[in-house]
Design a protein around this motif. Structure first.
Motif, PDB file in Angstrom:
ATOM      1  N   THR A 184       0.841  -1.207   0.000  1.00 10.23           N
ATOM      2  CA  THR A 184       0.000   0.000   0.000  1.00 10.23           C
ATOM      3  C   THR A 184       0.871   1.250   0.000  1.00 10.23           C
ATOM      4  O   THR A 184       1.769   1.397   0.828  1.00 10.23           O
ATOM      5  CB  THR A 184      -0.914   0.016   1.235  1.00 10.23           C
ATOM      6  OG1 THR A 184      -1.739  -1.153   1.222  1.00 10.23           O
ATOM      7  CG2 THR A 184      -1.779   1.259   1.259  1.00 10.23           C
ATOM      8  N   LEU A 185       0.599   2.139  -0.923  1.00 11.63           N
ATOM      9  CA  LEU A 185       1.367   3.373  -1.053  1.00 11.63           C
ATOM     10  C   LEU A 185       0.766   4.446  -0.165  1.00 11.63           C
ATOM     11  O   LEU A 185      -0.446   4.685  -0.199  1.00 11.63           O
ATOM     12  CB  LEU A 185       1.366   3.834  -2.507  1.00 11.63           C
ATOM     13  CG  LEU A 185       2.083   2.876  -3.466  1.00 11.63           C
ATOM     14  CD1 LEU A 185       1.618   3.093  -4.889  1.00 11.63           C
ATOM     15  CD2 LEU A 185       3.584   3.086  -3.371  1.00 11.63           C
ATOM     16  N   VAL A 186       1.600   5.086   0.636  1.00 10.25           N
ATOM     17  CA  VAL A 186       1.169   6.107   1.578  1.00 10.25           C
ATOM     18  C   VAL A 186       1.518   7.477   1.018  1.00 10.25           C
ATOM     19  O   VAL A 186       2.684   7.758   0.711  1.00 10.25           O
ATOM     20  CB  VAL A 186       1.833   5.899   2.960  1.00 10.25           C
ATOM     21  CG1 VAL A 186       1.490   7.050   3.898  1.00 10.25           C
ATOM     22  CG2 VAL A 186       1.415   4.560   3.550  1.00 10.25           C
ATOM     23  N   HIS A 187       0.509   8.329   0.904  1.00  8.65           N
ATOM     24  CA  HIS A 187       0.680   9.692   0.419  1.00  8.65           C
ATOM     25  C   HIS A 187       0.370  10.638   1.575  1.00  8.65           C
ATOM     26  O   HIS A 187      -0.805  10.898   1.878  1.00  8.65           O
ATOM     27  CB  HIS A 187      -0.263   9.967  -0.751  1.00  8.65           C
ATOM     28  CG  HIS A 187      -0.117   9.022  -1.905  1.00  8.65           C
ATOM     29  ND1 HIS A 187       0.846   9.178  -2.871  1.00  8.65           N
ATOM     30  CD2 HIS A 187      -0.814   7.909  -2.237  1.00  8.65           C
ATOM     31  CE1 HIS A 187       0.736   8.212  -3.775  1.00  8.65           C
ATOM     32  NE2 HIS A 187      -0.266   7.426  -3.401  1.00  8.65           N
ATOM     33  N   PRO A 188       1.389  11.169   2.257  1.00  8.50           N
ATOM     34  CA  PRO A 188       1.146  11.991   3.447  1.00  8.50           C
ATOM     35  C   PRO A 188       0.852  13.454   3.113  1.00  8.50           C
ATOM     36  O   PRO A 188       0.986  13.889   1.954  1.00  8.50           O
ATOM     37  CB  PRO A 188       2.462  11.865   4.212  1.00  8.50           C
ATOM     38  CG  PRO A 188       3.482  11.709   3.133  1.00  8.50           C
ATOM     39  CD  PRO A 188       2.817  10.933   2.029  1.00  8.50           C
ATOM     40  N   GLY A 189       0.485  14.201   4.145  1.00 11.10           N
ATOM     41  CA  GLY A 189       0.127  15.597   3.975  1.00 11.10           C
ATOM     42  C   GLY A 189       1.297  16.533   3.749  1.00 11.10           C
ATOM     43  O   GLY A 189       1.106  17.669   3.310  1.00 11.10           O
ATOM     44  N   HIS A 190       2.496  16.080   4.042  1.00 11.58           N
ATOM     45  CA  HIS A 190       3.712  16.870   3.825  1.00 11.58           C
ATOM     46  C   HIS A 190       4.817  15.902   3.395  1.00 11.58           C
ATOM     47  O   HIS A 190       4.894  14.775   3.895  1.00 11.58           O
ATOM     48  CB  HIS A 190       4.176  17.583   5.098  1.00 11.58           C
ATOM     49  CG  HIS A 190       3.156  18.474   5.721  1.00 11.58           C
ATOM     50  ND1 HIS A 190       3.108  19.840   5.488  1.00 11.58           N
ATOM     51  CD2 HIS A 190       2.148  18.204   6.580  1.00 11.58           C
ATOM     52  CE1 HIS A 190       2.110  20.363   6.179  1.00 11.58           C
ATOM     53  NE2 HIS A 190       1.517  19.389   6.854  1.00 11.58           N
ATOM     54  N   GLY A 191       5.684  16.343   2.516  1.00 10.76           N
ATOM     55  CA  GLY A 191       6.892  15.594   2.214  1.00 10.76           C
ATOM     56  C   GLY A 191       6.677  14.350   1.365  1.00 10.76           C
ATOM     57  O   GLY A 191       5.651  14.187   0.713  1.00 10.76           O
ATOM     58  N   ALA A 192       7.672  13.487   1.417  1.00 12.50           N
ATOM     59  CA  ALA A 192       7.714  12.312   0.555  1.00 12.50           C
ATOM     60  C   ALA A 192       6.791  11.208   1.041  1.00 12.50           C
ATOM     61  O   ALA A 192       6.415  11.152   2.214  1.00 12.50           O
ATOM     62  CB  ALA A 192       9.150  11.788   0.475  1.00 12.50           C
ATOM     63  N   GLY A 193       6.468  10.307   0.129  1.00 13.77           N
ATOM     64  CA  GLY A 193       5.620   9.173   0.441  1.00 13.77           C
ATOM     65  C   GLY A 193       6.418   7.979   0.931  1.00 13.77           C
ATOM     66  O   GLY A 193       7.644   8.007   1.045  1.00 13.77           O
ATOM     67  N   THR A 194       5.684   6.894   1.215  1.00 15.13           N
ATOM     68  CA  THR A 194       6.304   5.665   1.682  1.00 15.13           C
ATOM     69  C   THR A 194       5.346   4.520   1.376  1.00 15.13           C
ATOM     70  O   THR A 194       4.375   4.687   0.646  1.00 15.13           O
ATOM     71  CB  THR A 194       6.622   5.751   3.196  1.00 15.13           C
ATOM     72  OG1 THR A 194       7.334   4.580   3.610  1.00 15.13           O
ATOM     73  CG2 THR A 194       5.368   5.914   4.028  1.00 15.13           C
ATOM     74  N   THR A 195       5.641   3.347   1.896  1.00 10.62           N
ATOM     75  CA  THR A 195       4.729   2.212   1.814  1.00 10.62           C
ATOM     76  C   THR A 195       4.507   1.670   3.218  1.00 10.62           C
ATOM     77  O   THR A 195       5.325   1.888   4.122  1.00 10.62           O
ATOM     78  CB  THR A 195       5.280   1.080   0.937  1.00 10.62           C
ATOM     79  OG1 THR A 195       6.459   0.541   1.548  1.00 10.62           O
ATOM     80  CG2 THR A 195       5.606   1.578  -0.474  1.00 10.62           C
ATOM     81  N   LEU A 196       3.420   0.946   3.402  1.00  7.85           N
ATOM     82  CA  LEU A 196       3.186   0.345   4.715  1.00  7.85           C
ATOM     83  C   LEU A 196       4.279  -0.665   5.043  1.00  7.85           C
ATOM     84  O   LEU A 196       4.684  -0.793   6.205  1.00  7.85           O
ATOM     85  CB  LEU A 196       1.809  -0.321   4.762  1.00  7.85           C
ATOM     86  CG  LEU A 196       0.616   0.617   4.700  1.00  7.85           C
ATOM     87  CD1 LEU A 196      -0.677  -0.179   4.909  1.00  7.85           C
ATOM     88  CD2 LEU A 196       0.713   1.731   5.742  1.00  7.85           C
ATOM     89  N   GLY A 197       4.770  -1.370   4.052  1.00  6.57           N
ATOM     90  CA  GLY A 197       5.830  -2.343   4.302  1.00  6.57           C
ATOM     91  C   GLY A 197       7.102  -1.707   4.820  1.00  6.57           C
ATOM     92  O   GLY A 197       7.789  -2.268   5.677  1.00  6.57           O
ATOM     93  N   ALA A 198       7.419  -0.515   4.328  1.00  6.23           N
ATOM     94  CA  ALA A 198       8.626   0.187   4.774  1.00  6.23           C
ATOM     95  C   ALA A 198       8.507   0.646   6.219  1.00  6.23           C
ATOM     96  O   ALA A 198       9.529   0.815   6.900  1.00  6.23           O
ATOM     97  CB  ALA A 198       8.901   1.378   3.870  1.00  6.23           C
ATOM     98  N   GLU A 199       7.288   0.837   6.704  1.00 12.53           N
ATOM     99  CA  GLU A 199       7.079   1.376   8.052  1.00 12.53           C
ATOM    100  C   GLU A 199       6.671   0.311   9.077  1.00 12.53           C
ATOM    101  O   GLU A 199       6.826   0.533  10.277  1.00 12.53           O
ATOM    102  CB  GLU A 199       5.992   2.455   8.012  1.00 12.53           C
ATOM    103  CG  GLU A 199       6.208   3.533   6.973  1.00 12.53           C
ATOM    104  CD  GLU A 199       7.525   4.275   7.130  1.00 12.53           C
ATOM    105  OE1 GLU A 199       7.959   4.490   8.280  1.00 12.53           O
ATOM    106  OE2 GLU A 199       8.130   4.633   6.101  1.00 12.53           O
ATOM    107  N   ARG A 200       6.177  -0.817   8.627  1.00 17.26           N
ATOM    108  CA  ARG A 200       5.574  -1.798   9.530  1.00 17.26           C
ATOM    109  C   ARG A 200       6.541  -2.252  10.626  1.00 17.26           C
ATOM    110  O   ARG A 200       6.164  -2.402  11.787  1.00 17.26           O
ATOM    111  CB  ARG A 200       5.061  -3.002   8.743  1.00 17.26           C
ATOM    112  CG  ARG A 200       4.209  -3.950   9.567  1.00 17.26           C
ATOM    113  CD  ARG A 200       3.734  -5.130   8.735  1.00 17.26           C
ATOM    114  NE  ARG A 200       2.902  -4.729   7.608  1.00 17.26           N
ATOM    115  CZ  ARG A 200       1.589  -4.544   7.684  1.00 17.26           C
ATOM    116  NH1 ARG A 200       0.971  -4.690   8.850  1.00 17.26           N
ATOM    117  NH2 ARG A 200       0.899  -4.208   6.606  1.00 17.26           N
ATOM    118  N   GLY A 201       7.790  -2.457  10.277  1.00 22.01           N
ATOM    119  CA  GLY A 201       8.756  -2.940  11.255  1.00 22.01           C
ATOM    120  C   GLY A 201       9.103  -1.946  12.340  1.00 22.01           C
ATOM    121  O   GLY A 201       9.745  -2.313  13.335  1.00 22.01           O
ATOM    122  N   SER A 202       8.661  -0.688  12.198  1.00 22.36           N
ATOM    123  CA  SER A 202       8.987   0.355  13.168  1.00 22.36           C
ATOM    124  C   SER A 202       7.869   0.619  14.171  1.00 22.36           C
ATOM    125  O   SER A 202       8.027   1.470  15.047  1.00 22.36           O
ATOM    126  CB  SER A 202       9.319   1.665  12.437  1.00 22.36           C
ATOM    127  OG  SER A 202      10.413   1.501  11.558  1.00 22.36           O
TER     128      SER A 202
END
Length: 211
Positions: A184-202
């Motif tokens: 899943t691609l994350v499009h935030p309100g400021h700055g660059a995007g990410t994916t749920l996979g990139a953040e899940r481990g944190s």
């Protein structure tokens, strides 16, 4: 720009605060949804016009969705609404704090059906009481989640109390990470995007640090 099978997603950054403004345009109908008329109405109106390249139909802005009521996300809302005559939407608990009238009051899991695509509202409490993320489930690819200021690369959005942080973390875990896949691609309100996979481990680290 994300050129998907059924919609095109365009975005611009406005203001010194690097606010992201997102636009979804249906390729089949030209129907558009704008997420966060944050600032710089002329730039946003140019974004709407540029998206005519994304469809053979005539583009028409159907709805302006505000992810949350903070001032930096609504500065162009009145002007863009006046110029386009589009309806407005926001999370129920944030409506009283938005000066521009809200036509569509969003609750958790409300689904907006437009000509050519759907968006689902996910209520993520904590950054503001009525913060919402908007989920587009691409039938031919990864989902796209527009998170406002609730989720960023590297952590959650700002909260002012420990209780608000816990509420936001719980909502992000149960309503986002527990339900959506890693691509899943994350499009935030400021700055660059990410994916749920990139953040899940944190997630455990975020909980421990408390912000």
């Amino acid at each position: 720009m994300d050129d998907l099978s059924e919609v095109t997603i365009r975005s611009i950054s406005v203001s010194a605060m690097d606010n992201n403004v997102y636009l979804l345009t249906s390729k089949s109908s030209g129907t558009q949804v704008l997420i966060d008329a944050a600032d710089d109405a002329p730039a946003i109106l140019a974004l709407l016009a540029d998206a005519q390249e994304d469809t053979d139909a005539e583009v028409r802005l159907a709805l302006i969705i505000t992810t949350h009521s903070h001032w930096d996300h609504v500065r162009a809302l009145a002007e863009v609404r006046e110029a386009t005559q589009a309806r407005t939407a926001a999370g129920a608990d944030d409506v009283p704090d938005i000066d521009v009238p809200t036509d569509v009051v969003l609750q958790h899991r409300d689904v907006g059906s437009f000509e050519g695509f759907e968006l689902e509202a996910l209520h993520l409490r904590g950054h503001t009481p009525g913060s919402v993320a908007l989920l587009y489930r691409d039938p031919h690819g990864p989902a796209h989640l527009f998170t406002g200021d609730s989720l960023f690369p590297g952590g959650l959005g700002r909260t002012t109390t420990a209780e608000d942080f816990t509420t936001l973390l719980d909502d992000v875990v149960t309503r986002v990470f527990d339900e959506l896949p890693d691509d899943t691609l994350v499009h935030p309100g400021h700055g660059a995007g990410t994916t749920l996979g990139a953040e899940r481990g944190s997630l455990a680290e975020w909980e421990q640090r408390g912000w």
